[in-house]
Design a protein around this motif. Structure first.
Motif, PDB file in Angstrom:
ATOM      1  N   SER A  78       0.803  -1.229   0.000  1.00  0.00           N
ATOM      2  CA  SER A  78       0.000   0.000   0.000  1.00  0.00           C
ATOM      3  C   SER A  78       0.831   1.273   0.000  1.00  0.00           C
ATOM      4  O   SER A  78       0.391   2.310  -0.500  1.00  0.00           O
ATOM      5  CB  SER A  78      -0.932   0.006   1.220  1.00  0.00           C
ATOM      6  OG  SER A  78      -0.143   0.031   2.415  1.00  0.00           O
ATOM      7  N   THR A  79       2.027   1.196   0.559  1.00  0.00           N
ATOM      8  CA  THR A  79       2.809   2.430   0.744  1.00  0.00           C
ATOM      9  C   THR A  79       4.134   2.441  -0.031  1.00  0.00           C
ATOM     10  O   THR A  79       4.429   3.398  -0.763  1.00  0.00           O
ATOM     11  CB  THR A  79       3.108   2.635   2.247  1.00  0.00           C
ATOM     12  OG1 THR A  79       1.892   2.585   2.978  1.00  0.00           O
ATOM     13  CG2 THR A  79       3.805   3.958   2.483  1.00  0.00           C
ATOM     14  N   VAL A  80       4.929   1.362   0.118  1.00  0.00           N
ATOM     15  CA  VAL A  80       6.298   1.371  -0.437  1.00  0.00           C
ATOM     16  C   VAL A  80       6.295   1.281  -1.958  1.00  0.00           C
ATOM     17  O   VAL A  80       6.890   2.127  -2.645  1.00  0.00           O
ATOM     18  CB  VAL A  80       7.127   0.215   0.176  1.00  0.00           C
ATOM     19  CG1 VAL A  80       8.509   0.160  -0.476  1.00  0.00           C
ATOM     20  CG2 VAL A  80       7.237   0.378   1.681  1.00  0.00           C
ATOM     21  N   LEU A  81       5.621   0.266  -2.507  1.00  0.00           N
ATOM     22  CA  LEU A  81       5.669   0.062  -3.967  1.00  0.00           C
ATOM     23  C   LEU A  81       5.100   1.246  -4.745  1.00  0.00           C
ATOM     24  O   LEU A  81       5.713   1.683  -5.728  1.00  0.00           O
ATOM     25  CB  LEU A  81       4.932  -1.234  -4.336  1.00  0.00           C
ATOM     26  CG  LEU A  81       5.691  -2.527  -4.008  1.00  0.00           C
ATOM     27  CD1 LEU A  81       4.836  -3.746  -4.314  1.00  0.00           C
ATOM     28  CD2 LEU A  81       6.998  -2.608  -4.796  1.00  0.00           C
ATOM     29  N   PRO A  82       3.936   1.828  -4.345  1.00  0.00           N
ATOM     30  CA  PRO A  82       3.423   3.002  -5.085  1.00  0.00           C
ATOM     31  C   PRO A  82       4.405   4.170  -5.080  1.00  0.00           C
ATOM     32  O   PRO A  82       4.551   4.868  -6.091  1.00  0.00           O
ATOM     33  CB  PRO A  82       2.135   3.357  -4.330  1.00  0.00           C
ATOM     34  CG  PRO A  82       1.704   2.071  -3.703  1.00  0.00           C
ATOM     35  CD  PRO A  82       2.970   1.375  -3.314  1.00  0.00           C
ATOM     36  N   GLU A 144      12.614  -8.052  -5.771  1.00  0.00           N
ATOM     37  CA  GLU A 144      12.387  -8.846  -6.991  1.00  0.00           C
ATOM     38  C   GLU A 144      11.729  -8.013  -8.082  1.00  0.00           C
ATOM     39  O   GLU A 144      11.957  -8.227  -9.269  1.00  0.00           O
ATOM     40  CB  GLU A 144      11.533 -10.080  -6.687  1.00  0.00           C
ATOM     41  CG  GLU A 144      12.189 -11.108  -5.779  1.00  0.00           C
ATOM     42  CD  GLU A 144      13.449 -11.734  -6.381  1.00  0.00           C
ATOM     43  OE1 GLU A 144      13.665 -11.603  -7.602  1.00  0.00           O
ATOM     44  OE2 GLU A 144      14.234 -12.333  -5.627  1.00  0.00           O
ATOM     45  N   GLU A 145      10.918  -7.060  -7.660  1.00  0.00           N
ATOM     46  CA  GLU A 145      10.222  -6.198  -8.607  1.00  0.00           C
ATOM     47  C   GLU A 145      11.134  -5.107  -9.163  1.00  0.00           C
ATOM     48  O   GLU A 145      11.058  -4.751 -10.342  1.00  0.00           O
ATOM     49  CB  GLU A 145       9.019  -5.555  -7.895  1.00  0.00           C
ATOM     50  CG  GLU A 145       8.189  -4.607  -8.753  1.00  0.00           C
ATOM     51  CD  GLU A 145       7.353  -5.338  -9.790  1.00  0.00           C
ATOM     52  OE1 GLU A 145       6.988  -4.704 -10.798  1.00  0.00           O
ATOM     53  OE2 GLU A 145       7.085  -6.549  -9.605  1.00  0.00           O
ATOM     54  N   VAL A 180      23.689  -6.343  -1.518  1.00  0.00           N
ATOM     55  CA  VAL A 180      24.397  -7.174  -0.535  1.00  0.00           C
ATOM     56  C   VAL A 180      23.434  -7.638   0.551  1.00  0.00           C
ATOM     57  O   VAL A 180      23.379  -8.824   0.902  1.00  0.00           O
ATOM     58  CB  VAL A 180      25.581  -6.406   0.090  1.00  0.00           C
ATOM     59  CG1 VAL A 180      26.291  -7.268   1.137  1.00  0.00           C
ATOM     60  CG2 VAL A 180      26.569  -5.965  -0.988  1.00  0.00           C
ATOM     61  N   ASP A 181      22.610  -6.705   1.056  1.00  0.00           N
ATOM     62  CA  ASP A 181      21.668  -7.029   2.136  1.00  0.00           C
ATOM     63  C   ASP A 181      20.679  -8.101   1.711  1.00  0.00           C
ATOM     64  O   ASP A 181      20.306  -8.971   2.510  1.00  0.00           O
ATOM     65  CB  ASP A 181      20.903  -5.772   2.570  1.00  0.00           C
ATOM     66  CG  ASP A 181      21.811  -4.749   3.251  1.00  0.00           C
ATOM     67  OD1 ASP A 181      22.922  -5.142   3.678  1.00  0.00           O
ATOM     68  OD2 ASP A 181      21.422  -3.572   3.343  1.00  0.00           O
ATOM     69  N   MET A 182      20.269  -8.041   0.458  1.00  0.00           N
ATOM     70  CA  MET A 182      19.265  -8.992  -0.020  1.00  0.00           C
ATOM     71  C   MET A 182      19.809 -10.424  -0.114  1.00  0.00           C
ATOM     72  O   MET A 182      19.048 -11.366  -0.277  1.00  0.00           O
ATOM     73  CB  MET A 182      18.731  -8.570  -1.395  1.00  0.00           C
ATOM     74  CG  MET A 182      17.861  -7.328  -1.356  1.00  0.00           C
ATOM     75  SD  MET A 182      16.374  -7.481  -0.338  1.00  0.00           S
ATOM     76  CE  MET A 182      16.857  -6.593   1.129  1.00  0.00           C
ATOM     77  N   GLY A 183      21.106 -10.563  -0.015  1.00  0.00           N
ATOM     78  CA  GLY A 183      21.699 -11.906  -0.008  1.00  0.00           C
ATOM     79  C   GLY A 183      21.559 -12.586   1.338  1.00  0.00           C
ATOM     80  O   GLY A 183      21.846 -13.786   1.458  1.00  0.00           O
ATOM     81  N   ASN A 188      25.331 -13.920  -3.331  1.00  0.00           N
ATOM     82  CA  ASN A 188      24.796 -14.326  -4.643  1.00  0.00           C
ATOM     83  C   ASN A 188      23.940 -13.244  -5.295  1.00  0.00           C
ATOM     84  O   ASN A 188      23.970 -13.065  -6.513  1.00  0.00           O
ATOM     85  CB  ASN A 188      24.009 -15.629  -4.507  1.00  0.00           C
ATOM     86  CG  ASN A 188      22.861 -15.519  -3.517  1.00  0.00           C
ATOM     87  OD1 ASN A 188      22.975 -14.841  -2.501  1.00  0.00           O
ATOM     88  ND2 ASN A 188      21.755 -16.186  -3.797  1.00  0.00           N
ATOM     89  N   ARG A 189      23.121 -12.493  -4.469  1.00  0.00           N
ATOM     90  CA  ARG A 189      22.285 -11.434  -5.053  1.00  0.00           C
ATOM     91  C   ARG A 189      23.156 -10.313  -5.627  1.00  0.00           C
ATOM     92  O   ARG A 189      22.918  -9.832  -6.734  1.00  0.00           O
ATOM     93  CB  ARG A 189      21.341 -10.858  -3.986  1.00  0.00           C
ATOM     94  CG  ARG A 189      20.319 -11.849  -3.492  1.00  0.00           C
ATOM     95  CD  ARG A 189      19.314 -12.181  -4.569  1.00  0.00           C
ATOM     96  NE  ARG A 189      18.306 -13.126  -4.099  1.00  0.00           N
ATOM     97  CZ  ARG A 189      17.322 -13.591  -4.839  1.00  0.00           C
ATOM     98  NH1 ARG A 189      17.218 -13.202  -6.098  1.00  0.00           N
ATOM     99  NH2 ARG A 189      16.461 -14.434  -4.356  1.00  0.00           N
ATOM    100  N   TYR A 190      24.153  -9.907  -4.886  1.00  0.00           N
ATOM    101  CA  TYR A 190      25.070  -8.850  -5.346  1.00  0.00           C
ATOM    102  C   TYR A 190      25.777  -9.281  -6.630  1.00  0.00           C
ATOM    103  O   TYR A 190      25.868  -8.516  -7.589  1.00  0.00           O
ATOM    104  CB  TYR A 190      26.094  -8.554  -4.244  1.00  0.00           C
ATOM    105  CG  TYR A 190      27.177  -7.569  -4.652  1.00  0.00           C
ATOM    106  CD1 TYR A 190      26.956  -6.203  -4.624  1.00  0.00           C
ATOM    107  CD2 TYR A 190      28.435  -8.026  -5.067  1.00  0.00           C
ATOM    108  CE1 TYR A 190      27.945  -5.302  -5.000  1.00  0.00           C
ATOM    109  CE2 TYR A 190      29.429  -7.136  -5.447  1.00  0.00           C
ATOM    110  CZ  TYR A 190      29.181  -5.775  -5.412  1.00  0.00           C
ATOM    111  OH  TYR A 190      30.163  -4.900  -5.790  1.00  0.00           O
ATOM    112  N   GLN A 191      26.240 -10.506  -6.641  1.00  0.00           N
ATOM    113  CA  GLN A 191      27.018 -10.989  -7.787  1.00  0.00           C
ATOM    114  C   GLN A 191      26.155 -11.210  -9.026  1.00  0.00           C
ATOM    115  O   GLN A 191      26.512 -10.776 -10.125  1.00  0.00           O
ATOM    116  CB  GLN A 191      27.740 -12.288  -7.411  1.00  0.00           C
ATOM    117  CG  GLN A 191      28.866 -12.080  -6.401  1.00  0.00           C
ATOM    118  CD  GLN A 191      29.387 -13.375  -5.827  1.00  0.00           C
ATOM    119  OE1 GLN A 191      28.827 -14.443  -6.044  1.00  0.00           O
ATOM    120  NE2 GLN A 191      30.456 -13.292  -5.043  1.00  0.00           N
TER     121      GLN A 191
END
Length: 733
Positions: A78-82, A144-145, A180-183, A188-191
């Motif tokens: 409701s708040t972040v994505l918009p 992911e989006e 980096v945080d999302m790993g 692996n996410r950063y790379q």
């Protein structure tokens, strides 16, 4: 009231929690709201606690765990994505960084409120911790989006900075940190989502830059730009990229700027190769994996090309000279090659710090250069001729002793690059013989100096014959003194005129063609007198006369004046015939001297058709025919009172090569026998390789020749094949 009043219904408890969560959202949005007091926090914590410790159907732990996740998902949706979808580029990055910071704060506070779940419910059920669930919500719904757009925006900013624009590095650092945080503790996410595209973009960027710079910049300017780029990329990593990217990023930049264009860079016509440039190249490429190998290969190609150009120049100059005149190309060619060698040795030591790869490169280049032929002459012959020119009396251009020593040192250095050192040795020995026998030695010390240098570099066997020749000449002078003493003590056996004979040891000296000539009476007497002297001195040695090396001084009584003629023994033999006969035909001269047609033609040409026409020939022409007749030319004269009548030069190159070939057969035999004697039993392949290794100091042996000599040694019972293992050889004592 009873005990039932203590139970909290889920809807009632969650309604209380919603008030606290709403306040948290207002705080995160920056609205005017007072921070949580300790009492408020404890109230919310206690609510969750009480809802979890109730028994039976009133234990709301699982519902609260699910509600925790739903709360975060609802807030994001409701708040972040918009808020993110309506922004682009760096504005989108700023929003994302702020939203991620807010999300972490929200998770932090919610985890504190729901802490009792983490302590008991999650442990018993082995479920993901609240913090993990919170971060995962952001990863699934936001990251992911958005990560593709984030990656693109970050790369645009990096390229802008590379082009010199000012950017917000803090924003970049925080944006990259999200990958980096999302790993969640992994890289692996950063790379996979960022770094791989960063490296691709870096490759493309510097590929374009390199293609542009290499065409318009000098080598020094290009290197300075490359150095600056590498420094900035390292700085980029330090300021906003993850440290694990540094090696990969620098390697990409190095490859595009330095590896791809190395040949163009070092052959850049704008600047050529200079000391400071090479030093910078060495320092830059030393940091690249296999970088020095690349530079060394180009260095080798460059030196080889420059040396080959000198060979071609010398070849062209020699070919343009008269075919019957000695070219003397080695007098110009070898100094140029040594100058080239000196130049690149300086580069090797000063710029490349004597690195072994560059030593090998220089060695490889000069092996190519020094083993080329010039006007049909192999490098070994050219080097031997140059050494002869330096050492020969009158041929050293009035050089001082130090200069001569320096040249000899350089000759020996170049010899190291020759493959066929035995060919050099044979040519050198031939020329040394002429210097020794015809008194053309400038300085005995120089002769011994180069022999000691050759001995040190190539071994005692290499110089043993040459040293024997020098010793022979000393002994021959002593022998001649004894002969003169013999003549004084025996006046009745005097040869009739001054006569000297040089006695040499056959094994040390080159082989010479010996004609079975019928000598004139005057010369026969000299031979007999010396023979009588020598046989009294020793009875265990046989004298073989090499008349082709002899010299005669003859007084020519011509009508204008008397002239002393310095001629060979063979020329003297022809001229002395005319003391008895005024006119002789070709066939009469041929039969009286017992010579071949080839030798007769050569001698008569030197006396009647060349520079000095001591004999008149009929019919008059510039060539000798078997129908010609000859007579003494009484009117011959010259401005000098002493002249040397030369013989047409004989090209003995073919014979020298043949002699070397014969010596190689003995050398291979000796090497094989030495190895067999040492090993007793040895496999075929090992015998071949050890033989090649032993002989390579002198020449590069042919494998087929080695196999042929092995077969010959087997037939001569020096060795045998093992009956059970045909590839094994045994030594036969």
């Amino acid at each position: 009231m009873g005990q039932e009043s203590k139970f909290i219904e889920f809807d009632q408890g969650w309604a209380d929690m919603q008030k606290g969560i709403s306040k948290l959202k207002r705080l995160l949005a920056g609205e005017a709201e007072t921070p949580f007091s300790t009492r408020e926090y404890m109230t919310l914590y206690t609510t969750i606690y009480n809802m979890c410790i109730q028994k039976g159907p009133y234990d709301h732990s699982e519902q609260l765990y699910n509600k925790y996740k739903e709360t975060l998902e609802e807030y994001i949706t409701s708040t972040v994505l918009p808020s993110l979808e309506e922004k682009h580029d760096k504005f989108m990055l700023k929003e994302l960084v702020q939203r991620w910071l807010n999300h972490k704060l929200m998770v932090k506070w919610l985890v504190r409120f729901f802490h009792y779940l983490d302590r008991y419910f999650i442990n018993r059920r082995s479920l993901p911790a609240l913090n993990v669930v919170g971060l995962n919500c952001f990863r699934v719904l936001v990251y992911e989006e958005m990560h593709a757009k984030v990656k693109d925006a970050v790369l645009v900013l990096i390229d802008e900075e590379r082009e010199g624009e000012q950017i917000d590095r803090t924003l970049l650092k925080n944006s990259v940190a999200i990958f980096v945080d999302m790993g969640m503790g992994e890289m692996n996410r950063y790379q996979n989502d960022f770094e791989v595209y960063l490296l691709q973009g870096t490759t493309s960027y510097y590929s374009r830059k390199a293609a542009k710079w290499i065409g318009e910049d000098t080598c020094p300017d290009y290197l300075l730009k490359s150095e600056e780029c590498l420094k900035k990329e390292a700085d980029r990593v330090y300021n906003y990229l993850h440290l694990t990217s540094e090696t990969k990023l620098i390697e990409k930049v190095q490859h595009e700027l330095l590896v791809v264009h190395i040949t163009q860079l070092l052959e850049n016509d704008h600047s050529g190769i200079k000391m400071d440039v090479l030093c910078r190249i060495y320092l830059l490429y030393n940091k690249i994996s296999q970088g020095l190998k690349l530079v060394a290969n180009v260095f080798k190609q460059h030196v080889t090309a420059e040396g080959t150009a000198l060979v071609q120049q010398a070849d062209a100059a020699a070919s343009n000279q008269a075919s019957n005149a000695p070219s003397g190309h080695e007098q110009v060619f070898i100094p140029k090659i040594t100058e080239l060698h000196d130049k690149y040795m300086t580069y090797l030591n000063s710029c490349f710090q004597g690195h072994s790869q560059f030593q090998q490169a220089l060695k490889g280049a000069f092996e190519v250069i020094c083993n080329k032929t010039v006007n049909g002459s192999p490098g070994a012959e050219i080097l031997a001729s140059f050494a002869d020119h330096v050492l020969r009396k009158g041929g050293s251009e009035k050089l001082g002793d130090d200069d001569i020593e320096e040249r000899l040192e350089k000759i020996v250095k170049l010899l190291d690059y020759l493959i066929d050192k035995d060919v050099f040795a044979e040519f050198y020995r031939k020329k040394l013989a002429r210097r020794l026998l015809f008194d053309r030695i400038t300085n005995d010390d120089h002769e011994r100096s180069i022999l000691s240098k050759l001995k040190l570099q190539c071994g005692a066997l290499f110089t043993s014959k040459m040293e024997g020749m020098v010793t022979d000449v000393v002994l021959a002078k002593e022998n001649q003194a004894s002969f003169q003493e013999y003549l004084r003590n025996n006046p009745d056996v005097h040869p009739g005129f001054d006569f000297t004979a040089t006695v040499l040891t056959t094994g040390f000296w080159p082989s010479y063609k010996s004609l079975d000539i019928i000598l004139p009476t005057e010369l026969v007497k000299c031979v007999e007198v010396f023979k009588g002297f020598y046989e009294k001195k020793t009875k265990h040695r046989k004298l073989t006369w090499i008349h082709s090396l002899g010299t005669c001084h003859i007084n020519g009584k011509f009508e204008p004046k008397q002239i002393e003629l310095i001629v060979s023994i063979y020329q003297a033999s022809v001229l002395l015939l005319f003391n008895e006969s005024g006119r002789l035909s070709y066939s009469e001269i041929l039969s009286q001297l017992n010579l071949t047609h080839e030798d007769t033609t050569r001698l008569l040409h030197s006396l009647s058709c060349a520079k000095y026409k001591i004999l008149n020939k009929e019919p008059s022409s510039k060539s000798i025919s078997q129908s010609d007749t000859f007579e003494f030319n009484p009117k011959f004269t010259d401005k000098l009172r002493r002249i040397k009548v030369p013989l047409p030069p004989v090209d003995d190159k073919k014979k020298i090569v043949e002699d070397v070939g014969k010596d190689r057969v003995y050398a291979i035999d000796a090497a094989v026998v030495r190895i067999m004697k040492s090993r007793k039993v040895i496999p075929h392949q090992q015998l071949i390789s050890e033989t090649v290794e032993q002989l390579s100091r002198t020449f590069k042996p042919d494998i087929k020749a080695i196999k042929k000599r092995i077969e010959d040694l087997i037939t001569r019972d020096y060795m045998e094949r093992d009956p059970d293992q045909p590839t094994m050889f045994r030594y036969l004592a």
